[in-house]
Design a protein around this motif. Structure first.
Motif, PDB file in Angstrom:
ATOM      1  N   ILE A  18      54.367  19.846  52.197  1.00  0.00           N
ATOM      2  CA  ILE A  18      53.555  19.654  51.029  1.00  0.00           C
ATOM      3  C   ILE A  18      54.354  19.239  49.819  1.00  0.00           C
ATOM      4  O   ILE A  18      53.656  19.003  48.700  1.00  0.00           O
TER       5      ILE A  18
ATOM      6  N   LEU B 107      55.620  25.033  53.129  1.00  0.00           N
ATOM      7  CA  LEU B 107      55.677  24.356  51.802  1.00  0.00           C
ATOM      8  C   LEU B 107      56.558  23.005  51.921  1.00  0.00           C
ATOM      9  O   LEU B 107      56.227  22.058  51.236  1.00  0.00           O
TER      10      LEU B 107
ATOM     11  N   LEU C 217      48.587  29.689  47.517  1.00  0.00           N
ATOM     12  CA  LEU C 217      49.517  30.358  48.245  1.00  0.00           C
ATOM     13  C   LEU C 217      50.203  31.427  47.396  1.00  0.00           C
ATOM     14  O   LEU C 217      50.391  32.638  47.936  1.00  0.00           O
TER      15      LEU C 217
ATOM     16  N   GLU D 113      46.681  23.959  46.252  1.00  0.00           N
ATOM     17  CA  GLU D 113      47.341  24.344  47.572  1.00  0.00           C
ATOM     18  C   GLU D 113      48.514  25.480  47.269  1.00  0.00           C
ATOM     19  O   GLU D 113      48.267  26.662  47.736  1.00  0.00           O
ATOM     20  N   LYS D 114      49.426  25.046  46.364  1.00  0.00           N
ATOM     21  CA  LYS D 114      50.504  25.807  46.130  1.00  0.00           C
ATOM     22  C   LYS D 114      50.020  27.195  45.217  1.00  0.00           C
ATOM     23  O   LYS D 114      50.656  28.169  45.702  1.00  0.00           O
ATOM     24  N   TYR D 115      49.175  26.833  44.373  1.00  0.00           N
ATOM     25  CA  TYR D 115      48.477  28.035  43.634  1.00  0.00           C
ATOM     26  C   TYR D 115      48.077  28.970  44.575  1.00  0.00           C
ATOM     27  O   TYR D 115      48.140  30.160  44.364  1.00  0.00           O
TER      28      TYR D 115
ATOM     29  N   GLU E 206      54.486  36.448  47.967  1.00  0.00           N
ATOM     30  CA  GLU E 206      54.167  36.777  49.428  1.00  0.00           C
ATOM     31  C   GLU E 206      55.516  37.860  50.000  1.00  0.00           C
ATOM     32  O   GLU E 206      55.296  39.010  50.469  1.00  0.00           O
TER      33      GLU E 206
ATOM     34  N   TYR F 298      57.608  27.436  42.951  1.00  0.00           N
ATOM     35  CA  TYR F 298      58.531  27.113  44.075  1.00  0.00           C
ATOM     36  C   TYR F 298      59.502  26.116  43.669  1.00  0.00           C
ATOM     37  O   TYR F 298      60.548  25.878  44.260  1.00  0.00           O
TER      38      TYR F 298
ATOM     39  N   LEU G 291      53.133  29.777  36.771  1.00  0.00           N
ATOM     40  CA  LEU G 291      51.630  29.408  37.078  1.00  0.00           C
ATOM     41  C   LEU G 291      50.780  29.192  35.931  1.00  0.00           C
ATOM     42  O   LEU G 291      50.110  28.293  35.800  1.00  0.00           O
TER      43      LEU G 291
ATOM     44  N   ALA H 244      54.451  24.582  40.943  1.00  0.00           N
ATOM     45  CA  ALA H 244      54.189  26.008  40.814  1.00  0.00           C
ATOM     46  C   ALA H 244      55.343  26.918  40.740  1.00  0.00           C
ATOM     47  O   ALA H 244      55.936  26.592  39.755  1.00  0.00           O
TER      48      ALA H 244
END
Lengths: 520, 261
Positions: free
Chosen positions: A337, A334, B154, B150-152, A243, A226, A215, A224
């Motif tokens: 998006i 996810l 999350l 948004e991903k940040y 998470e 992912y 990040l 990010a």
């Protein structure tokens, strides 16, 4: 194609502890981990293999652990210790004969120990072979790790030590598993820019970092954490998913704190009469954990109620279903998006499952079973992901770790900062010696032992234990002892020291094939 | 039985055993220094660095010669001096809050003499981690900021104490979760005052809302309510809402509390 990927990675590590005499308390960490974590882990993989569940999971077994698992002396002591535990199990089954539900729990411990004994005999004491087997059948990808779990970001000033940790880690991997590793577990997920070049030079394709390594990367990663990023050294960095991490690690919100699960602290080693326990407390004699625990967590206070194994087992399966449900929900969201299937990277310490969290292996087995059959998730290892998605963004991961507050402060604070002047001085000194050419055999042998001593002094475990306080004396002593050995071996090279070299080779026989020139 | 070898276990099992056994045996002796002129800086986190130093025999003589003069560590970037920190040269190590995340920093150990500063030691260069999202975007990629935010969020959503600490350090020095206070014993005469802060609002239901970079939970109608303990001082609370269609809105709220004795 599934909507997203789940990469579960277990990191199995213990510091190298092997004393000349039998019976030291710290050596038992290995025995407990074999009983409570490593064999249960092999059992669950075996179950999934028998059911033909298409599982993929990453496991790193660190070189100190592998060296201990192949050590004949330690394995002999383990067998002896296992018999003592079995004797206690018999006594406990008898003692709890008419008390429900304690007898059921005692019987469970006895069965577990009998299973450990049977498995240990079946594998003829070689617990590394089954991990190799699971890699060869494609269920597991084994990751390499640093030689002695050295915390690499705090070696920035001695890059030769960073390199030595990585080179030795990779060569131990090849010695044990006979193939080249693709993935590397950075101890404590500790990264600082530059480490990636050593990884790349050793043929490694990826490593695992904490979330903010990605990040906070420079340049901002499009996906990010992912998707992985490629470092300038051309190695992929995968970032931990917060998470899935929180659900398993967190004391307050995580599964292991559930009140139905077995309490770790309430142990008969502190509850029962000394006379009754004396045979298991020997030879040290002080009270300690025995692994026989009959209470559930119950509450956040000291009030404890009896443990019901069947209830806890059911809870573990329920939590596994919840875990997979949440990962599916995460990926489903996810996927709406992003334009590429997201990867959730879920790394954990292997010893969490079984040792700390007694029901952890049941949870893990069920998670793997459910995730393998999910219509949303695909279980992968980072290597698989890179094969599916070889094109990734280039950015420099931020210096980071998964330690408290996310950087170096666990291993660099008031209790342990004194080690760094010594470790740096030793690292620079060995770099100079390693650059010398044509040293006679006897001096090379001596410097090989010096390299072992320095690597052992560099274990991140010592700094960590000094910080946490428990066993801090032991950690301080080990650090000083290895450094003192190092200076003895590397000072006045022309003065023969054969006796000392021989003595230390016997005392610390880790890395039989080491070549000190890795420190050049 | 404690092989708590990563930092996460104590979180889960913080009441670890304080084992009565102390490791027996002598600790090996290590030198107190290596008689080399050396000033070493090490990164601890985006803000803090650790440094240690050593002198050779000649330099120790110089140090002793000026021992009554003030010694400093100068904190330097390539462009300027950030701070001058008074130290005791015999301390041999120091922690410094650089207040300079992302900067490349070096140190000088100096003594203030009658004729000006005398530089005794110079350190290596270190680059502090930024501790924040990079403002650089890769030209080869099309970056979608809203998507990223948004991903940040999350990712932050599962924040362990790292994030909480970081947020605290940055902004919320005076904000904390409401914690039940212990009242003084009933037999004493007392007057006890305290206050808490409740903030509520509403945003587009499918948006992601951040309060000082922490994700705020929304109900299905997009409403939220936050409850803090309010300590003395001035606090600013920044709210950012990122909608799914890429739009964003920002609002800030400043609150001040002052309790007179």
């Amino acid at each position: 194609m599934k909507k997203g990927y789940l990469a579960i990675i277990l990191h199995a590590h213990l510091p190298y502890i092997r004393h000349l005499s039998d019976g030291d308390l710290e050596e038992e960490w290995l025995y407990e981990a074999i009983i409570e974590t490593y064999i249960p882990l092999l059992n669950l993989l075996e179950n999934l293999e028998a059911e033909r569940v298409p599982v993929r999971i990453g496991i790193s077994l660190t070189p100190p652990l592998l060296n201990m698992l192949e050590d004949k002396t330690l394995l002999k002591r383990f067998k002896k210790r296992l018999e003592v535990y079995l004797e206690l199990a018999d006594k406990e089954v008898k003692r709890t004969e008419r008390t429900y539900p304690f007898n059921e729990t005692a019987q469970l411990y006895k069965n577990n120990l009998l299973n450990v004994k049977a498995k240990f005999e079946f594998f003829q004491g070689d617990l590394i072979a089954p991990f190799k087997h699971f890699q060869s059948v494609g269920m597991v990808e084994l990751l390499a790790s640093a030689a002695t779990h050295g915390y690499l970001p705090l070696m920035d000033l001695t890059p030769n030590c960073q390199k030595a940790q990585i080179v030795q880690g990779v060569s131990e991997y090849k010695r044990f598993f006979g193939v080249d590793p693709k993935g590397f577990w950075l101890p404590e997920c500790g990264f600082s820019p530059g480490i990636d070049t050593f990884l790349a030079a050793n043929g490694l394709r990826y490593f695992i970092t904490d979330t903010h390594a990605l990040l906070h990367a420079n340049i901002k990663p499009r996906y990010a954490n992912y998707a992985p990023i490629y470092t300038p050294g051309k190695v992929a960095a995968f970032g931990r998913d917060q998470e899935s991490s929180k659900q398993v690690w967190s004391a307050t919100e995580g599964y292991p704190g559930d009140y139905d699960y077995r309490d770790f602290y309430r142990d008969i080693g502190f509850d029962l009469d000394y006379e009754y326990l004396h045979f298991i407390l020997e030879p040290v004699g002080s009270r300690k954990m025995t692994g026989f625990k009959y209470y559930k967590i119950t509450s956040s206070s000291d009030y404890k109620e009896p443990y019901y194994p069947a209830t806890a087992r059911a809870k573990a399966k329920l939590h596994a279903a919840n875990f997979v449900f949440n990962r599916e929900a995460q990926v489903n969201y996810l996927a709406t998006i992003t334009d590429r299937p997201p990867i959730l990277v879920a790394p954990y310490d292997a010893e969490l499952f079984g040792h700390w969290w007694f029901e952890g292996p049941i949870f893990l087995e069920e998670v793997l079973r459910l995730a393998a059959n999910s219509s949303v998730l695909e279980l992968v290892t980072p290597k698989d992901y890179l094969e599916y998605h070889p094109t990734n963004q280039i950015a420099i991961p931020s210096a980071s770790s998964w330690g408290y507050n996310g950087y170096n402060e666990v291993w660099l604070e008031g209790s342990n900062d004194w080690i760094y002047p010594h470790l740096h001085a030793a690292g620079w000194h060995l770099a100079n010696l390693a650059a010398q050419k044509d040293l006679p055999q006897s001096k090379q042998r001596r410097l090989n032992q010096a390299a072992r001593e320095l690597l052992l002094a560099e274990s991140s475990d010592w700094a960590f234990i000094m910080k946490t306080g428990t066993f801090a004396d032991y950690a301080r002593k080990r650090t000083k002892e290895h450094l003192a050995n190092f200076w003895q071996l590397t000072t006045n090279l022309d003065q023969p020291l054969n006796d000392l070299v021989e003595k230390l080779e016997k005392l610390n026989p880790i890395f039989p094939e080491i070549d000190y020139r890795i420190f050049a | 039985m404690t092989f708590s070898l990563t930092t996460h276990k104590p979180d889960l099992f913080k009441n670890d055993l304080n084992h009565p056994l102390k490791y027996k045996g002598h600790e090996a002796a290590l030198p107190s220094g290596y008689a080399t002129n050396r000033l070493i800086a090490m990164v601890r986190d985006p803000y803090w660095l650790f440094c240690y130093w050593d002198f050779d025999n000649n330099s120790w003589e110089t140090v002793n010669q000026y021992i009554k003069q003030p010694f400093f560590l100068r904190l330097l970037t390539e462009e300027n001096e950030l701070a001058k920190i008074p130290i005791n040269p015999q301390a041999r190590s120091w922690y410094i809050n650089t207040y300079a995340p992302g900067k490349t920093i070096s140190l000088e150990l100096v003594v203030c003499t009658a004729s000006g500063f005398l530089v005794l030691l110079k350190s290596n260069l270190i680059t502090m981690p930024t501790g924040s999202v990079s403002s650089f975007t890769d030209e080869l990629w099309l970056s979608i900021n809203e998507l990223y935010s948004e991903k940040y969020c999350l990712s932050l959503g599962g924040s362990p104490h790292y994030w909480q600490k970081e947020a605290k350090r940055e902004e919320a020095h005076y904000l904390a979760s409401p914690i039940p206070q212990l009242l003084p014993s009933a037999k004493d005469h007392y007057l006890w005052l305290d206050t808490e802060l409740i903030i509520y609002g509403k945003t587009t239901p499918d948006a992601v809302l951040l309060q000082n970079d922490q994700v705020v939970a929304l109900d299905p109608e997009g409403q939220f309510q936050l409850h803090f303990k309010l300590n003395d001082g001035k606090q600013s609370l920044n709210f950012e809402s990122y909608a799914k269609n890429g739009l964003s809105k920002t609002k800030a709220l400043t609150v001040e509390r002052s309790l007179q004795p």
